[in-house]
Design a protein around this motif. Sequence first.
Motif, PDB file in Angstrom:
ATOM      1  N   SER A 213      50.031  20.198  46.651  1.00  0.00           N
ATOM      2  CA  SER A 213      51.220  20.478  47.055  1.00  0.00           C
ATOM      3  C   SER A 213      51.641  21.730  47.009  1.00  0.00           C
ATOM      4  CB  SER A 213      52.145  19.954  45.956  1.00  0.00           C
ATOM      5  OG  SER A 213      51.797  18.261  45.961  1.00  0.00           O
ATOM      6  N   GLY A 214      50.769  22.688  46.915  1.00  0.00           N
ATOM      7  CA  GLY A 214      50.965  24.385  46.944  1.00  0.00           C
ATOM      8  C   GLY A 214      51.063  25.230  45.863  1.00  0.00           C
ATOM      9  N   ILE A 215      50.826  24.459  44.700  1.00  0.00           N
ATOM     10  CA  ILE A 215      50.823  25.329  43.490  1.00  0.00           C
ATOM     11  C   ILE A 215      49.425  25.929  43.167  1.00  0.00           C
ATOM     12  CG2 ILE A 215      51.264  25.111  41.088  1.00  0.00           C
ATOM     13  CD1 ILE A 215      52.924  22.374  41.601  1.00  0.00           C
ATOM     14  N   ASP A 216      49.519  27.178  42.638  1.00  0.00           N
ATOM     15  CA  ASP A 216      48.336  27.806  42.431  1.00  0.00           C
ATOM     16  C   ASP A 216      47.751  27.032  41.074  1.00  0.00           C
ATOM     17  OD1 ASP A 216      46.498  30.418  42.031  1.00  0.00           O
ATOM     18  OD2 ASP A 216      47.382  30.052  39.869  1.00  0.00           O
ATOM     19  N   PRO A 217      46.490  26.806  41.209  1.00  0.00           N
ATOM     20  CA  PRO A 217      45.610  25.912  40.130  1.00  0.00           C
ATOM     21  C   PRO A 217      46.060  26.780  38.710  1.00  0.00           C
ATOM     22  CG  PRO A 217      44.117  27.019  41.422  1.00  0.00           C
ATOM     23  CD  PRO A 217      45.445  27.018  42.122  1.00  0.00           C
ATOM     24  N   LYS A 218      45.654  27.940  38.570  1.00  0.00           N
ATOM     25  CA  LYS A 218      45.911  28.446  37.195  1.00  0.00           C
ATOM     26  C   LYS A 218      47.293  28.608  36.642  1.00  0.00           C
ATOM     27  CE  LYS A 218      42.149  32.083  37.372  1.00  0.00           C
ATOM     28  NZ  LYS A 218      41.616  33.240  37.178  1.00  0.00           N
ATOM     29  N   LEU A 219      48.349  28.455  37.572  1.00  0.00           N
ATOM     30  CA  LEU A 219      49.633  28.415  37.340  1.00  0.00           C
ATOM     31  C   LEU A 219      49.800  27.024  36.892  1.00  0.00           C
ATOM     32  CD1 LEU A 219      52.595  29.094  36.919  1.00  0.00           C
ATOM     33  CD2 LEU A 219      52.855  28.665  39.526  1.00  0.00           C
ATOM     34  N   LEU A 220      49.491  25.811  37.497  1.00  0.00           N
ATOM     35  CA  LEU A 220      49.520  24.538  37.154  1.00  0.00           C
ATOM     36  C   LEU A 220      48.844  24.366  35.783  1.00  0.00           C
ATOM     37  CD1 LEU A 220      50.285  21.733  38.008  1.00  0.00           C
ATOM     38  CD2 LEU A 220      48.011  21.491  39.265  1.00  0.00           C
ATOM     39  N   GLN A 221      47.708  24.726  35.582  1.00  0.00           N
ATOM     40  CA  GLN A 221      47.064  24.723  34.060  1.00  0.00           C
ATOM     41  C   GLN A 221      48.038  25.187  33.211  1.00  0.00           C
ATOM     42  OE1 GLN A 221      44.792  22.846  32.603  1.00  0.00           O
ATOM     43  NE2 GLN A 221      44.587  24.279  30.698  1.00  0.00           N
ATOM     44  N   ALA A 222      48.655  26.490  33.461  1.00  0.00           N
ATOM     45  CA  ALA A 222      49.401  27.034  32.344  1.00  0.00           C
ATOM     46  C   ALA A 222      50.866  26.046  32.126  1.00  0.00           C
ATOM     47  CB  ALA A 222      49.843  28.431  32.873  1.00  0.00           C
ATOM     48  N   VAL A 223      51.057  25.623  33.186  1.00  0.00           N
ATOM     49  CA  VAL A 223      52.378  24.695  33.062  1.00  0.00           C
ATOM     50  C   VAL A 223      52.052  23.276  32.126  1.00  0.00           C
ATOM     51  CG1 VAL A 223      54.019  22.966  34.202  1.00  0.00           C
ATOM     52  CG2 VAL A 223      53.425  25.349  35.242  1.00  0.00           C
ATOM     53  N   HIS A 225      49.400  22.829  30.252  1.00  0.00           N
ATOM     54  CA  HIS A 225      49.117  23.510  29.019  1.00  0.00           C
ATOM     55  C   HIS A 225      50.315  23.644  27.961  1.00  0.00           C
ATOM     56  CE1 HIS A 225      46.955  25.374  25.498  1.00  0.00           C
ATOM     57  NE2 HIS A 225      47.936  26.443  25.616  1.00  0.00           N
ATOM     58  N   ASN A 226      51.497  23.912  28.547  1.00  0.00           N
ATOM     59  CA  ASN A 226      52.760  24.369  27.750  1.00  0.00           C
ATOM     60  C   ASN A 226      53.701  23.298  27.970  1.00  0.00           C
ATOM     61  OD1 ASN A 226      52.479  27.223  26.409  1.00  0.00           O
ATOM     62  ND2 ASN A 226      51.589  27.326  28.480  1.00  0.00           N
ATOM     63  N   SER A 227      53.391  21.903  28.426  1.00  0.00           N
ATOM     64  CA  SER A 227      54.118  20.831  28.481  1.00  0.00           C
ATOM     65  C   SER A 227      53.645  19.600  28.124  1.00  0.00           C
ATOM     66  CB  SER A 227      54.499  20.704  30.140  1.00  0.00           C
ATOM     67  OG  SER A 227      55.128  21.775  30.752  1.00  0.00           O
ATOM     68  N   THR A 228      54.068  18.275  28.299  1.00  0.00           N
ATOM     69  CA  THR A 228      53.877  17.159  27.592  1.00  0.00           C
ATOM     70  C   THR A 228      52.593  16.625  28.104  1.00  0.00           C
ATOM     71  OG1 THR A 228      55.059  16.051  29.374  1.00  0.00           O
ATOM     72  CG2 THR A 228      56.267  16.542  27.043  1.00  0.00           C
ATOM     73  N   GLY A 229      51.748  17.093  29.267  1.00  0.00           N
ATOM     74  CA  GLY A 229      50.652  16.785  29.810  1.00  0.00           C
ATOM     75  C   GLY A 229      49.433  17.329  29.100  1.00  0.00           C
ATOM     76  N   GLN A 230      49.765  18.346  28.155  1.00  0.00           N
ATOM     77  CA  GLN A 230      48.617  19.100  27.231  1.00  0.00           C
ATOM     78  C   GLN A 230      47.582  18.161  26.792  1.00  0.00           C
ATOM     79  OE1 GLN A 230      47.877  19.592  23.903  1.00  0.00           O
ATOM     80  NE2 GLN A 230      46.290  21.128  24.360  1.00  0.00           N
ATOM     81  N   SER A 231      46.221  18.473  26.792  1.00  0.00           N
ATOM     82  CA  SER A 231      45.318  17.867  26.311  1.00  0.00           C
ATOM     83  C   SER A 231      44.251  18.671  25.959  1.00  0.00           C
ATOM     84  CB  SER A 231      45.043  16.473  26.985  1.00  0.00           C
ATOM     85  OG  SER A 231      44.289  16.871  28.314  1.00  0.00           O
ATOM     86  N   PHE A 232      43.282  18.079  25.109  1.00  0.00           N
ATOM     87  CA  PHE A 232      41.905  19.112  24.668  1.00  0.00           C
ATOM     88  C   PHE A 232      41.203  18.882  26.146  1.00  0.00           C
ATOM     89  CE2 PHE A 232      37.338  19.203  24.037  1.00  0.00           C
ATOM     90  CZ  PHE A 232      37.227  20.200  23.008  1.00  0.00           C
ATOM     91  N   MET A 233      40.963  18.048  26.833  1.00  0.00           N
ATOM     92  CA  MET A 233      40.082  17.647  28.024  1.00  0.00           C
ATOM     93  C   MET A 233      40.757  18.723  29.058  1.00  0.00           C
ATOM     94  SD  MET A 233      37.986  15.829  27.408  1.00  0.00           S
ATOM     95  CE  MET A 233      36.907  15.428  28.711  1.00  0.00           C
ATOM     96  N   GLY A 234      42.016  18.838  29.243  1.00  0.00           N
ATOM     97  CA  GLY A 234      42.662  19.822  30.373  1.00  0.00           C
ATOM     98  C   GLY A 234      42.515  21.221  29.899  1.00  0.00           C
ATOM     99  N   ASP A 235      42.355  21.518  28.557  1.00  0.00           N
ATOM    100  CA  ASP A 235      42.058  22.785  28.100  1.00  0.00           C
ATOM    101  C   ASP A 235      40.606  23.261  28.119  1.00  0.00           C
ATOM    102  OD1 ASP A 235      44.818  22.996  27.885  1.00  0.00           O
ATOM    103  OD2 ASP A 235      44.923  22.869  25.723  1.00  0.00           O
TER     104      ASP A 235
END
Length: 317
Positions: A213-223, A225-235
């Motif tokens: 959808s055009g979002i930078d992957p590092k920015l998406l990971q930061a979003v 990580h700091n939102s309700t989708g955060q998880s150990f596996m994602g981090d």
Amino acid sequence: MSGDYGFIGLGAMGYAMAGMVRKSLPQETTLYIYDVYAPSCERFISESGSYGPIVSVRSAKECATKTKTIISIVPTGANVREVYLDTERGVMAAPMDSQRLILECSTIESEVAREVAKELAQAERGTYIDTPVSGGVPAAEARTLSFLIGRAWNEEDDMSVRAQQCMEMMGQKKKFFWCGNLGAGLAAKISNNYISCSVLLIIAEAMAVGVRSGIDPKLLQAVIHNSTGQSFMGDHVNPVPGVVAHAPSSNNWKLGFKTQMMIKDISLGVEAAKRVGIEPRMASTAVEIWKEAAADPRCIDRDGSSVWLHINDISET
């Protein structure tokens, strides 16, 4: 830490765990190692031999014969039965020693752990405790593993005290969870893996949706990580290369967990759910997706280094 130690199973996790054990043991204590893939033992001695004596042995029987404490981590319940119950090459064939402590760190069925523990106890071959681990190779290398222990903590119990001292060579005491009964550590681990094996698929899909959808992957990971989708596996296991520096995807998958083993772990969750009357809808779907992934040629192990063969397939020569 009285007596010599044995370590059985030098796959990716076992290799890192055994390294911490060798570094933590007194220099005069010998660490006996066994893996059906001999090059893993040779490499381990080459890389960790400076910390103290390491001896590669040819069977689980020999490992048990020479040690008072055994740590093992192998892929499946069938492998665990072979390591411990084989009457020619397994621990069952070693001399009787009721004071032998066995910490079995594999992720297997609770029923198998109870079966193996009962037979070893009856034969006076040692005290078997299920101690599955969590945290992956990075935690093993950092000495921060979690241990889920199928026993109740009792400071008056010599085996519990010895077990804790042993686990402290590989993990953090604050992350030791004494689950009460034999097999309970595995029940806790299977429940945890039910989540982690499933949520990793969700993370992969979500990252794909955002990136396409055009979002930078590092920015998406930061979003995330700091939102309700955060998880150990994602981090720690984000599947997009270059997003998380220490993730397998950013290291040519060298720290990764075999896709085929994901099928085994999530299937244990499916089986456990059905035994207690729960319909495992999420995990059942996850199993099928992991099976598709495992069939991809990029997920097929080519060098054999992490494949645990059956003991009976390994000749004495």
